[in-house]
Design a protein around this motif. Structure first.
Motif, PDB file in Angstrom:
ATOM      1  N   GLY A 116       0.815  -1.210   0.000  1.00  0.00           N
ATOM      2  CA  GLY A 116       0.000   0.000   0.000  1.00  0.00           C
ATOM      3  C   GLY A 116       0.848   1.258   0.000  1.00  0.00           C
ATOM      4  N   HIS A 170      -7.892  -3.574  -5.341  1.00  0.00           N
ATOM      5  CA  HIS A 170      -8.154  -4.261  -4.076  1.00  0.00           C
ATOM      6  C   HIS A 170      -7.957  -3.312  -2.896  1.00  0.00           C
ATOM      7  N   ARG A 171      -7.141  -2.265  -3.095  1.00  0.00           N
ATOM      8  CA  ARG A 171      -6.815  -1.311  -2.018  1.00  0.00           C
ATOM      9  C   ARG A 171      -7.492   0.042  -2.167  1.00  0.00           C
TER      10      ARG A 171
END
Length: 223
Positions: A25, A62-63
């Motif tokens: 991330g 996904h983040r």
């Protein structure tokens, strides 16, 4: 062709470990910040961010749901890293310490002012400020990201808590007005000068600026 994810560690079930996921991330946010400052917000695509970070678009999504969510995370991280240490106290109720008198308040305001001005003049904050000034009229997501970061609101709460603790006779509305004015006086002109509108302030100039801004606030409050 999509970039391959390069997570530093994988758990037994095949998924990245918590530490690896956090690093992934951070890598995406680093890439986004770099590209936005290099090319501008409008010219930075999700594909380019994923490629720079070395992840697939699937991993990106996904983040982060979209580009708006990405820029909110970028701005929040810049604000969090620049936040003065005292700002952490704003989210918890004050402990009502023993009165320190005017000099104690002066020291608290001076410390807060020094940290806040240093943060406002840091390279990343200035770069972000330039980006917002240059593109927010076309991309409201930038302004929303700043609002959602809560940086200024938390700074105001910290100052209001400090003023109300040390000056219990001060009405809360007046304390908030004083906090808003203090922040504006403290940051506005030094930041503009750091961006090239006039000569940038030296360290001694900044120290004197903080001292005189604190004095002006306390004089206005009758201190």
């Amino acid at each position: 062709m999509q970039a391959a994810d390069t997570a530093p560690a994988v758990s037994r079930g095949g998924r990245p470990s918590r530490e690896a996921a956090a690093q992934l991330g951070e890598r995406i946010l680093d890439a986004a910040m770099e590209l936005m400052l290099e090319q501008g917000y409008g010219a930075t695509s999700i594909e380019a961010v994923a490629a720079r970070a070395g992840v697939s678009k699937r991993t990106f999504y996904h983040r982060f749901a979209d580009k708006a969510a990405l820029v909110q995370a970028v701005v929040a991280r810049v604000v969090e890293r620049a936040r003065p240490p005292l700002a952490a106290r704003a989210s918890t109720p004050p402990q009502a310490p023993a009165p320190e008198g005017l000099e104690g308040l002066r020291r608290s305001l001076h410390d807060f002012g020094t940290h806040t001005l240093r943060a406002a003049l840091s390279p990343q904050v200035l770069a972000l400020y330039r980006l917002i000034i240059g593109e927010s009229h076309r991309f409201p997501d930038l302004l929303r990201a700043v609002a959602l970061s809560g940086g200024r609101a938390q700074a105001v709460r910290t100052l209001v808590d400090t003023l109300c603790r040390q000056l219990p006779q001060l009405p809360p509305a007046q304390a908030e007005f004083a906090a808003q004015q203090f922040l504006q006086m403290l940051v506005s002109l030094p930041q503009l000068r750091a961006m090239g509108i006039g000569d940038a302030m030296s360290e001694p100039d900044c120290e004197l600026w903080v001292t005189q801004t604190v004095d002006l606030l306390l004089n206005g409050l009758g201190g």
